[in-house]
Design an enzyme around this catalytic site. Structure first.
Site, PDB file in Angstrom:
ATOM      1  N   GLY A 134      11.540  -2.264  -1.462  1.00 24.86           N
ATOM      2  CA  GLY A 134      10.279  -2.947  -0.819  1.00 24.86           C
ATOM      3  C   GLY A 134       9.979  -2.252   0.295  1.00 24.86           C
ATOM      4  N   THR A 135      10.999  -1.520   1.282  1.00 27.57           N
ATOM      5  CA  THR A 135      10.586  -1.037   2.464  1.00 27.57           C
ATOM      6  C   THR A 135       9.650   0.164   2.082  1.00 27.57           C
ATOM      7  OG1 THR A 135      12.488  -1.677   3.444  1.00 27.57           O
ATOM      8  CG2 THR A 135      11.113   0.060   4.268  1.00 27.57           C
ATOM      9  N   ASN A 166      12.006 -13.878   4.988  1.00 29.89           N
ATOM     10  CA  ASN A 166      13.367 -13.595   4.494  1.00 29.89           C
ATOM     11  C   ASN A 166      14.318 -14.317   5.047  1.00 29.89           C
ATOM     12  OD1 ASN A 166      12.505 -11.775   6.653  1.00 29.89           O
ATOM     13  ND2 ASN A 166      14.495 -10.939   6.539  1.00 29.89           N
ATOM     14  N   HIS A 177      16.930  -5.829  -6.045  1.00 28.43           N
ATOM     15  CA  HIS A 177      18.167  -6.320  -5.501  1.00 28.43           C
ATOM     16  C   HIS A 177      18.065  -7.615  -4.972  1.00 28.43           C
ATOM     17  CE1 HIS A 177      18.416  -5.562  -1.304  1.00 28.43           C
ATOM     18  NE2 HIS A 177      17.548  -4.752  -1.271  1.00 28.43           N
ATOM     19  N   THR A 186      11.144  12.715  -9.463  1.00 27.14           N
ATOM     20  CA  THR A 186      11.837  12.113 -10.747  1.00 27.14           C
ATOM     21  C   THR A 186      12.193  10.517 -10.666  1.00 27.14           C
ATOM     22  OG1 THR A 186      12.373  14.337 -11.254  1.00 27.14           O
ATOM     23  CG2 THR A 186      13.519  12.427 -12.568  1.00 27.14           C
ATOM     24  N   CYS A 238      18.606  -5.876   7.752  1.00 23.93           N
ATOM     25  CA  CYS A 238      18.084  -4.567   8.091  1.00 23.93           C
ATOM     26  C   CYS A 238      17.992  -4.204   9.537  1.00 23.93           C
ATOM     27  CB  CYS A 238      16.632  -4.488   7.547  1.00 23.93           C
ATOM     28  SG  CYS A 238      16.515  -4.910   5.689  1.00 23.93           S
TER      29      CYS A 238
END
Length: 370
Positions: A71-72, A140, A190, A226, A307
């Site tokens: 998400g960041t 959040n 996640h 990749t 975070c």
């Protein structure tokens, strides 16, 4: 009774067994999705199946989905990849948005943490500069849901683009990006019972985006490097899992009845919230000490965002909501998920009650001594 009760799903949710199986299968497959031989084509097929699964989660065409490391990164790509002259955000955004640029203009919120539509209108009215507005779908910490439909209407009426960090909202409530009219959204695996290290920026068709990673041409040249095949496959598998959030909400509501009986203040309880989240406080009980005491009792909760380099800091969200420092410094968050049970709620309430009683006993002792 469980030895460990995990109640920090907003930080990261326990991974579904089916996700582990899907990732194990992907890890056993040899092949780069960009290779043209058979193994490469098979890897590409696995990845595109996952892209379709993620797209269905938010009701968009699969070619709108750009896989990222989480998400960041998705937030950073949205806020820095769109060619605009200014970016407006709310004062209760996640750090992933707040720290994405140095030139953000911040919009005020009300006492529940809901963005002021009047402030948004005022900021956009009469300003012809190309503008991106970024408003979190659900906070959040508090779980408070923003009025995205109204926000989108105001933004588009003034020619502004609108992005939403939907990391906490998508998968926990009905969410339709196209019906809402959002231009960009961020997702993370996640938070939904998928693996860490994979997410997505969902970008509507026709919107030009400059990549941050400019090598290799992957993700339709929107994100070089990749692709994390096993993580992407796990992301797709996670969104396919069915969650009964009416049952989770019932557990959350039961918890709040019991903690309010102990004197807790629940933040944002009078407005719409995601069903799994409760952020509350009893003044005089330091957040960090509560988290540590509950940890020793076998209960995993947080003091807000996960975070912040492992440290408990004052919540900028509660500050923006006008919560006084003494109460904000006592806030903890419980966030439930797919494997939460009534037994977990009972275990938490027992442990929390003991902490409250110890604090109250100390206050009484100090008062008598004085």
């Amino acid at each position: 009774m469980k030895n460990i009760v995990y109640m920090d799903h907003n930080a990261t949710a326990p991974i579904y067994p089916a996700v582990v199986d899907a990732m194990t299968h992907a890890l056993s497959h040899v092949g780069n999705p960009s290779s043209v031989h058979r193994s490469g084509r098979e890897a590409r097929k696995l990845m595109e199946e996952a892209r379709e699964q993620v797209a269905r989660l938010v009701n968009v065409p699969s070619d709108w989905v750009i896989f990222t490391s989480g998400g960041t990164e998705a937030d950073a790509l949205a806020l820095n990849g769109v060619d605009v002259d200014r970016v407006l955000v709310s004062s209760v955004e996640h750090a992933a948005v707040m720290q994405a640029r140095d030139d953000l203009e911040v919009l005020e919120v009300d006492k529940n943490g809901v963005v002021s539509l009047e402030a948004l209108e005022k900021a956009l009215k009469g300003d012809d500069r190309a503008t991106l507005v970024s408003i979190v779908g659900a906070n959040n910490e508090t779980g408070v849901i923003q009025p995205l439909k109204e926000i989108v209407e105001i933004c588009h009426a003034h020619g502004a683009l609108i992005h939403s960090d939907a990391v906490q909202l998508a998968g926990k409530c009905d969410f339709d990006m196209q019906s809402l009219g959002l231009d960009l959204i961020s997702l993370s695996a996640h938070k939904l019972g998928g693996p860490q290290g994979v997410g997505a920026l969902v970008k509507r068709a026709g919107l030009t985006l400059t990549p941050l990673n400019k090598g290799g041409g992957q993700e339709r040249s929107m994100r070089g490097g990749t692709e994390n095949l096993s993580g992407i496959v796990g992301f797709g598998a996670a969104v396919e899992e069915k969650r009964d959030f009416s049952a989770i909400k019932a557990l959350r509501d039961e918890l709040e009845v019991q903690i309010k009986a102990l004197g807790a203040v629940v933040f944002g309880e009078t407005v719409e919230r995601i069903p799994n989240t409760s952020y509350f406080a009893i003044e005089g009980m330091a957040s960090e000490r509560q988290v540590m005491a509950l940890d020793l009792a076998g209960v995993m909760v947080s003091a807000g965002s996960a975070c912040s380099s492992g440290k408990v800091k004052a919540s900028h969200v509660l500050k923006a909501m006008g919560v006084k420092d003494e109460l904000a410094g006592s806030a903890i968050r419980v966030s439930l998920g797919w494997n939460s049970t009534k037994e977990d709620i009972d275990f938490f309430v027992q442990a929390y009650t003991k902490i409250v009683e110890r604090v109250q006993a100390r206050k009484t002792s100090h008062s008598n001594a004085a």
